[in-house]
Design a protein around this motif. Structure first.
Motif, short mmCIF file in Angstrom:
data_model
loop_
_atom_site.label_atom_id
_atom_site.label_comp_id
_atom_site.label_asym_id
_atom_site.label_seq_id
_atom_site.Cartn_x
_atom_site.Cartn_y
_atom_site.Cartn_z
N HIS A 1 0.76 -1.10 -0.08
CA HIS A 1 -0.13 -0.12 0.14
C HIS A 1 1.02 1.19 0.05
CE1 HIS A 1 -3.70 -2.30 0.36
NE2 HIS A 1 -3.10 -3.05 1.55
N ALA A 2 2.05 1.12 0.43
CA ALA A 2 2.87 2.45 0.62
C ALA A 2 3.53 2.56 -0.57
CB ALA A 2 4.02 1.85 1.58
N SER A 3 4.07 1.57 -1.37
CA SER A 3 4.64 1.97 -2.69
C SER A 3 4.16 0.54 -3.61
CB SER A 3 6.18 1.99 -2.37
OG SER A 3 6.61 1.91 -3.74
N PRO A 4 3.50 0.91 -4.76
CA PRO A 4 3.32 0.05 -5.82
C PRO A 4 4.59 -0.69 -6.47
CG PRO A 4 2.81 2.16 -6.75
CD PRO A 4 3.22 2.17 -5.23
N ILE A 5 5.66 -0.10 -6.35
CA ILE A 5 6.79 -0.51 -6.90
C ILE A 5 7.28 -1.83 -6.00
CG2 ILE A 5 9.23 0.01 -7.66
CD1 ILE A 5 8.31 2.89 -7.62
N THR A 6 7.07 -1.85 -4.82
CA THR A 6 7.51 -2.75 -3.92
C THR A 6 6.70 -4.14 -3.69
OG1 THR A 6 6.73 -1.47 -2.19
CG2 THR A 6 9.18 -0.96 -2.83
N ASP A 7 5.84 -3.90 -4.51
CA ASP A 7 4.67 -4.96 -4.26
C ASP A 7 5.40 -6.43 -4.23
OD1 ASP A 7 1.35 -5.39 -5.96
OD2 ASP A 7 2.38 -6.38 -4.21
N HIS A 8 5.69 -7.02 -5.27
CA HIS A 8 5.96 -8.47 -5.41
C HIS A 8 7.24 -9.09 -4.94
CE1 HIS A 8 1.87 -8.79 -7.02
NE2 HIS A 8 2.21 -7.74 -7.96
N THR A 9 7.78 -8.78 -3.87
CA THR A 9 8.95 -8.94 -3.42
C THR A 9 9.17 -10.27 -3.49
OG1 THR A 9 8.96 -6.99 -2.20
CG2 THR A 9 10.99 -8.40 -2.00
N LEU A 10 8.59 -11.07 -2.71
CA LEU A 10 8.81 -12.42 -2.60
C LEU A 10 8.35 -13.09 -4.11
CD1 LEU A 10 9.43 -15.01 -1.03
CD2 LEU A 10 6.87 -15.27 -0.31
N THR A 11 7.36 -12.55 -4.88
CA THR A 11 6.96 -13.05 -6.19
C THR A 11 8.25 -12.80 -7.12
OG1 THR A 11 4.88 -12.26 -5.78
CG2 THR A 11 5.50 -12.73 -8.06
N THR A 12 9.21 -11.57 -6.96
CA THR A 12 10.06 -11.21 -7.76
C THR A 12 11.16 -12.30 -7.31
OG1 THR A 12 9.64 -9.05 -7.63
CG2 THR A 12 11.73 -9.70 -8.31
N LEU A 13 11.55 -12.68 -6.06
CA LEU A 13 12.62 -13.43 -5.76
C LEU A 13 12.25 -14.92 -6.42
CD1 LEU A 13 14.94 -14.19 -3.62
CD2 LEU A 13 13.15 -14.36 -1.90
N VAL A 14 10.98 -15.35 -6.16
CA VAL A 14 10.69 -16.73 -6.70
C VAL A 14 10.86 -16.76 -8.34
CG1 VAL A 14 8.46 -18.35 -7.11
CG2 VAL A 14 9.06 -17.36 -4.76
N HIS A 15 10.44 -15.48 -8.70
CA HIS A 15 10.70 -15.63 -10.39
C HIS A 15 11.97 -15.66 -10.68
CE1 HIS A 15 8.77 -14.22 -14.21
NE2 HIS A 15 9.83 -13.62 -14.39
N GLN A 16 13.04 -15.18 -10.04
CA GLN A 16 14.22 -15.16 -10.38
C GLN A 16 14.84 -16.65 -10.23
OE1 GLN A 16 16.76 -12.10 -9.15
NE2 GLN A 16 15.74 -10.38 -9.88
N LEU A 17 14.52 -16.90 -8.94
CA LEU A 17 15.04 -18.36 -8.53
C LEU A 17 14.67 -19.46 -9.70
CD1 LEU A 17 14.59 -18.26 -4.63
CD2 LEU A 17 16.96 -18.28 -6.01
N THR A 18 13.51 -19.40 -10.10
CA THR A 18 12.94 -20.40 -10.85
C THR A 18 12.60 -20.16 -12.48
OG1 THR A 18 10.44 -19.76 -10.55
CG2 THR A 18 11.36 -21.35 -8.93
#
Ligand SMILES: [Zn+2]
Ligand SMILES: [Zn+2]
Length: 385
Positions: A245-262
């Motif tokens: 809610h604070a910043s839309p840019i920081t939304d999918h952090t765990l998602t990004t991490l999983v995306h990168q790892l897989t």
């Protein structure tokens, strides 16, 4: 060899949130039973729940993650000697009923009976000085090697429940799995999955736990609350997705991490070792099609969820659970603990004497940054470390 008194100290459950240190008779044993002097007994969340909510009738003596010394054996008992140091297993299936033929051991009616007692309705009895071990759970008794401690012996039961759950996952070496929650149970998952060659992403709110998760083999850790994320891939630290809610840019952090790892594929599996509905939904979104989400902490009945069921039907994502132990895994569990491939000593942060069992349960139910597994230790002959 052992002088056994007529009475002993025991922590008796007398109703919801009512534990009393009492003097009770030492259990009498029959010709097919063992009497074990308790050295250590882990504090388990399932007992905590029964004690705090009063979900079962009093009086009972709880404690089922027990290790100790055989001090008396019934005349007809074979294969056990007085003086042997052992870890106990309070549930053993019959291996013959309909449930057992389907390998659904936790649903077997013999399995549901508790075969260890310190008196009253059998409930484990580990929060007492002595326990009676009944014949139908003798196949679950494991010897503790000389080099290992009773504390390590007391960890067999919880590690068994975790290994049983790991075996429900259809993973291939090199797969990526999320373990949400790095309490004692989550850390066991992290270690066992890492030992099997999986790439573990570990999440927890406490940085101290994430540090241990790293040491237990997690390739990436993620802390939703502290807004810090570290991983061995080159993902930059960003704010948590829970802070979106604070910043839309920081939304999918765990998602990004999983995306990168897989490489964008998604998780092969996720283990949910926290009783959170939001985490289940998040995990269901992060696993790939035909991946698995395994629930390990959702033990409260009546909870409703708003899961998108098309993720199960169309995306073939399996939502599964696992509960309790599989005694056929005892030898494998014993090997993992006693060789210290899974170093259970690192999970035990607090020991309380029997008289302070209530304080042990209080700490286990309200863990702090430094507490993991809490054990009631009676110390006799116990080796340090
Ligand atoms: Zn337990
Ligand atoms: Zn059965």
């Amino acid at each position: 060899m052992f002088l056994i008194p007529k009475t002993m100290q025991a922590v008796v459950y007398r109703g919801a949130n009512n534990l009393r240190l009492e003097t009770v008779p030492v259990p009498r044993i029959g010709p097919n039973d063992l009497l074990v002097r308790v050295a250590a007994c882990g504090v388990c969340p399932t007992d905590i729940k029964k004690i705090q909510y009063g979900t079962v009738t009093p009086p009972r003596i709880f404690g089922h993650e027990t290790a100790g010394t055989i001090v008396r054996a019934g005349a007809r008992v074979r294969g056990f000697k007085i003086g042997e140091r052992v870890a106990l297993h309070h549930h053993v299936p019959c291996l013959e009923c309909h449930a057992c033929r389907h390998q659904a051991f936790a649903q077997c009616s013999q399995y549901k009976r508790t075969g260890i007692t310190a008196g009253f309705e059998p409930a484990g009895g580990g929060y007492a000085e002595y326990v009676r071990v009944m014949p139908f759970v003798l196949p679950g008794v494991v010897r503790v090697p000389v080099r290992n401690s009773f504390l390590e012996g007391a960890m067999l039961e919880p590690v068994n429940t975790v290994l049983k759950a790991v075996k429900r996952l259809a993973l291939l070496r090199g797969d990526t799995a999320l373990v949400a929650g790095q309490g004692p149970i989550g850390l066991m998952f992290t270690r066992l999955l890492a030992l099997q060659g999986m790439r573990v992403v570990a999440t927890d709110l406490l940085p101290t736990r994430l540090k241990l998760a790293r040491e237990f083999g997690a390739v990436a850790v993620h802390c939703p609350e502290s807004k810090v994320q570290r991983s061995m891939s080159n993902v930059q630290p960003r704010a948590s997705r829970f802070a979106h809610h604070a910043s839309p840019i920081t939304d999918h952090t765990l998602t990004t991490l999983v995306h990168q790892l897989t490489h964008g594929r998604g998780l092969d599996a996720a283990v949910i070792a926290v009783p959170s509905d939001a985490v289940v939904r998040e995990a269901q979104a992060l696993v790939r099609g035909a991946g698995q989400v395994l629930l390990f902490s959702h033990t409260r009945r009546g909870d409703q969820t708003s899961l998108d069921l098309a993720t199960v039907c169309v995306d073939e994502k399996d939502l599964i659970g696992s509960y309790s132990a599989d005694f056929r895994l005892q030898a494998e569990v014993a090997r993992l603990i006693f060789t210290r491939k899974l170093d259970a000593r690192r999970l035990i942060t607090h020991q309380f004497p029997l008289a302070q069992t209530a304080a042990a349960i209080e700490l286990a139910s309200h863990p702090n940054a430094d507490s993991l597994k809490v054990v009631v230790a009676q110390g006799f002959g116990e080796k340090s470390g």
